[in-house]
Design a protein around this motif. Structure first.
Motif, PDB file in Angstrom:
ATOM      1  N   ARG A 170       0.832  -1.205   0.000  1.00 11.62           N
ATOM      2  CA  ARG A 170       0.000   0.000   0.000  1.00 11.62           C
ATOM      3  C   ARG A 170       0.868   1.258   0.000  1.00 11.62           C
ATOM      4  N   VAL A 171       1.966   1.233   0.761  1.00  7.08           N
ATOM      5  CA  VAL A 171       2.854   2.397   0.794  1.00  7.08           C
ATOM      6  C   VAL A 171       3.574   2.540  -0.550  1.00  7.08           C
ATOM      7  N   GLU A 172       3.938   1.439  -1.165  1.00  8.54           N
ATOM      8  CA  GLU A 172       4.570   1.502  -2.489  1.00  8.54           C
ATOM      9  C   GLU A 172       3.630   2.137  -3.507  1.00  8.54           C
ATOM     10  N   VAL A 173       2.371   1.730  -3.496  1.00  8.84           N
ATOM     11  CA  VAL A 173       1.392   2.309  -4.423  1.00  8.84           C
ATOM     12  C   VAL A 173       1.193   3.789  -4.122  1.00  8.84           C
ATOM     13  N   PHE A 174       1.127   4.127  -2.861  1.00  7.90           N
ATOM     14  CA  PHE A 174       0.885   5.517  -2.444  1.00  7.90           C
ATOM     15  C   PHE A 174       2.037   6.431  -2.846  1.00  7.90           C
ATOM     16  N   THR A 175       3.273   5.953  -2.700  1.00  2.00           N
ATOM     17  CA  THR A 175       4.443   6.806  -2.942  1.00  2.00           C
ATOM     18  C   THR A 175       5.050   6.631  -4.327  1.00  2.00           C
ATOM     19  N   GLY A 176       4.772   5.515  -4.975  1.00  2.00           N
ATOM     20  CA  GLY A 176       5.404   5.238  -6.263  1.00  2.00           C
ATOM     21  C   GLY A 176       6.820   4.733  -6.147  1.00  2.00           C
ATOM     22  N   HIS A 177       7.245   4.335  -4.940  1.00  7.82           N
ATOM     23  CA  HIS A 177       8.601   3.844  -4.709  1.00  7.82           C
ATOM     24  C   HIS A 177       8.586   2.335  -4.447  1.00  7.82           C
ATOM     25  N   THR A 178       9.662   1.679  -4.879  1.00 10.44           N
ATOM     26  CA  THR A 178       9.911   0.309  -4.443  1.00 10.44           C
ATOM     27  C   THR A 178      10.569   0.369  -3.068  1.00 10.44           C
ATOM     28  N   LEU A 179      10.060  -0.420  -2.134  1.00  7.00           N
ATOM     29  CA  LEU A 179      10.473  -0.275  -0.743  1.00  7.00           C
ATOM     30  C   LEU A 179      11.078  -1.548  -0.179  1.00  7.00           C
ATOM     31  N   SER A 180      12.031  -1.360   0.720  1.00  8.50           N
ATOM     32  CA  SER A 180      12.564  -2.449   1.531  1.00  8.50           C
ATOM     33  C   SER A 180      12.132  -2.197   2.971  1.00  8.50           C
ATOM     34  N   PRO A 181      11.310  -3.075   3.548  1.00  6.54           N
ATOM     35  CA  PRO A 181      10.865  -2.869   4.934  1.00  6.54           C
ATOM     36  C   PRO A 181      12.025  -3.017   5.916  1.00  6.54           C
ATOM     37  N   LEU A 182      11.995  -2.244   6.975  1.00  2.00           N
ATOM     38  CA  LEU A 182      13.023  -2.261   8.007  1.00  2.00           C
ATOM     39  C   LEU A 182      12.427  -2.732   9.321  1.00  2.00           C
ATOM     40  N   PRO A 183      13.217  -3.428  10.140  1.00  2.57           N
ATOM     41  CA  PRO A 183      12.685  -3.947  11.404  1.00  2.57           C
ATOM     42  C   PRO A 183      12.486  -2.832  12.425  1.00  2.57           C
ATOM     43  N   LEU A 184      11.542  -3.061  13.337  1.00  2.00           N
ATOM     44  CA  LEU A 184      11.346  -2.134  14.448  1.00  2.00           C
ATOM     45  C   LEU A 184      12.524  -2.246  15.402  1.00  2.00           C
ATOM     46  N   ALA A 185      13.002  -1.095  15.856  1.00  2.00           N
ATOM     47  CA  ALA A 185      14.099  -1.103  16.827  1.00  2.00           C
ATOM     48  C   ALA A 185      13.619  -1.547  18.202  1.00  2.00           C
ATOM     49  N   TRP A 186      12.340  -1.265  18.518  1.00  2.00           N
ATOM     50  CA  TRP A 186      11.761  -1.598  19.817  1.00  2.00           C
ATOM     51  C   TRP A 186      10.347  -2.130  19.599  1.00  2.00           C
ATOM     52  N   ASP A 187       9.871  -2.940  20.524  1.00  2.00           N
ATOM     53  CA  ASP A 187       8.507  -3.460  20.403  1.00  2.00           C
ATOM     54  C   ASP A 187       7.462  -2.351  20.413  1.00  2.00           C
ATOM     55  N   ASP A 188       7.774  -1.231  21.097  1.00  2.00           N
ATOM     56  CA  ASP A 188       6.812  -0.129  21.178  1.00  2.00           C
ATOM     57  C   ASP A 188       7.167   1.010  20.226  1.00  2.00           C
ATOM     58  N   SER A 189       7.970   0.733  19.187  1.00  2.00           N
ATOM     59  CA  SER A 189       8.340   1.777  18.228  1.00  2.00           C
ATOM     60  C   SER A 189       7.090   2.421  17.630  1.00  2.00           C
ATOM     61  N   ALA A 190       7.146   3.739  17.470  1.00  2.00           N
ATOM     62  CA  ALA A 190       5.956   4.487  17.063  1.00  2.00           C
ATOM     63  C   ALA A 190       5.761   4.564  15.558  1.00  2.00           C
ATOM     64  N   ASN A 191       6.748   4.096  14.756  1.00  2.00           N
ATOM     65  CA  ASN A 191       6.658   4.213  13.299  1.00  2.00           C
ATOM     66  C   ASN A 191       7.052   2.907  12.620  1.00  2.00           C
ATOM     67  N   TRP A 192       6.354   2.601  11.516  1.00  2.00           N
ATOM     68  CA  TRP A 192       6.829   1.595  10.578  1.00  2.00           C
ATOM     69  C   TRP A 192       7.850   2.265   9.668  1.00  2.00           C
ATOM     70  N   LEU A 193       8.880   1.522   9.246  1.00  2.00           N
ATOM     71  CA  LEU A 193       9.978   2.107   8.490  1.00  2.00           C
ATOM     72  C   LEU A 193      10.253   1.325   7.210  1.00  2.00           C
ATOM     73  N   TRP A 194      10.618   2.073   6.154  1.00  2.00           N
ATOM     74  CA  TRP A 194      11.059   1.477   4.898  1.00  2.00           C
ATOM     75  C   TRP A 194      12.190   2.309   4.306  1.00  2.00           C
ATOM     76  N   ARG A 195      12.981   1.666   3.468  1.00  2.00           N
ATOM     77  CA  ARG A 195      13.991   2.373   2.660  1.00  2.00           C
ATOM     78  C   ARG A 195      13.566   2.294   1.207  1.00  2.00           C
ATOM     79  N   THR A 196      13.637   3.434   0.515  1.00  2.00           N
ATOM     80  CA  THR A 196      13.299   3.437  -0.901  1.00  2.00           C
ATOM     81  C   THR A 196      14.506   2.988  -1.718  1.00  2.00           C
ATOM     82  N   ALA A 197      14.232   2.470  -2.898  1.00  2.00           N
ATOM     83  CA  ALA A 197      15.295   2.070  -3.813  1.00  2.00           C
ATOM     84  C   ALA A 197      15.756   3.277  -4.624  1.00  2.00           C
ATOM     85  N   GLY A 198      16.890   3.137  -5.314  1.00  2.00           N
ATOM     86  CA  GLY A 198      17.368   4.198  -6.191  1.00  2.00           C
ATOM     87  C   GLY A 198      18.669   4.812  -5.707  1.00  2.00           C
TER      88      GLY A 198
END
Length: 284
Positions: free
Chosen positions: A10-38
């Motif tokens: 869904r985030v890839e469609v929304f942004t138009g980027h190919t994404l690599s998901p990143l792990p949460l640093a903590w169980d209570d982390s407040a954000n989901w994280l991705w790195r874009t390609a390019g």
């Protein structure tokens, strides 16, 4: 834990980027994280937790009046309002929009290494806070929302603590004197929010920036210090930029706020209150 494949799509469609998901640093982390390609990758951050279900962000809303869901675009301007010539510069943040009611931001990707607490970083942190504390702001609260005079802090802090579900676990209710002044503050400050990169040190995670009592910010810093060497390095750098203040009358109240907001995880009160008073017992 990683964001699931459906959310990533869904985030890839929304942004138009190919994404690599990143792990949460903590169980209570407040954000989901991705790195874009390019060739010029970005770090994408999608709000994962709402203030109603996140002790930290609920505390930010009720104590400082700041809700990042309410002003996701304007909060990106805060970095530009900070004092110039900081030792660790904030990475610029861009608001991309709202995905299923959750705000989404991007930052330039950095291959820098996350800082670890020790004398070297303690000195950098002391210099960073010393620079920030040279600038007195108009009151405590959030610059994008409502700012209060310092005289209102004791009543507001007491009311916040009394109404908090964890208040009953405190053996005694602390005092809240009027603070000396208000400054820029990052309530969830940790060493790993700063990166050592090829061009110097960077401040990668500053979205919780607010205006707070000086004594609150120094009590936050004190909780990060673990050794005499770190204390001495922090104080030497801090004193080059700003004068020290006494925390004795403020410490128990500020630590109670730190504890109920779970700024150091879900630990018991003894863990917080027994932390050494590093910024009081210092050599002459």
């Amino acid at each position: 834990m990683y964001p699931d494949s459906e959310l990533t799509h869904r985030v890839e469609v929304f942004t138009g980027h190919t994404l690599s998901p990143l792990p949460l640093a903590w169980d209570d982390s407040a954000n989901w994280l991705w790195r874009t390609a390019g060739e010029s990758p970005q770090l994408l951050k999608l709000a994962r937790t709402h203030p109603e279900h996140d002790p930290f962000w609920k505390g930010m809303r009720e104590l400082f009046g700041f809700d990042r869901w309410r002003c996701p675009e304007t909060m990106t301007r805060l970095a530009g309002a900070l004092p110039a010539h900081l030792p660790m510069l904030p990475l610029p943040m861009t608001y991309l929009g709202t995905l299923q009611h959750a705000p989404l931001w991007s930052l330039p990707w950095s291959d820098g290494k996350a800082a670890r607490m020790g004398p070297v970083f303690a000195e950098l942190l002391g210099s960073q806070l010393g620079h920030l504390h040279r600038e007195t702001v108009s009151g405590w609260g959030h610059p994008l929302e409502r700012v209060h005079p310092l005289a209102e802090w004791p009543r507001h802090a007491r009311d916040f603590l009394r109404q908090h579900p964890r208040c009953g676990e405190l053996p005694t209710f602390p005092a809240f004197p009027i603070p000396s002044r208000a400054v820029w503050c990052l309530p969830d400050v940790r060493a790993d929010q700063y990166l050592s990169g090829a061009t110097g040190w960077l401040w990668s995670d500053w979205e919780a920036l607010t205006w707070a009592p000086l004594e609150f910010d120094l009590c936050l810093a004190e909780m990060l210090i673990t050794t005499c060497a770190e204390r001495d390095a922090f104080l030497a750098a801090y004193r080059r930029e700003s004068p020290c203040v006494s925390l004795s009358a403020y410490r128990q109240g500020m630590r109670a706020l730190i504890w109920v907001m779970r700024l150091h995880g879900d630990v018991d009160w003894h863990h917080v209150v027994s932390h050494p008073d590093w910024l009081t017992q210092v050599p002459a």
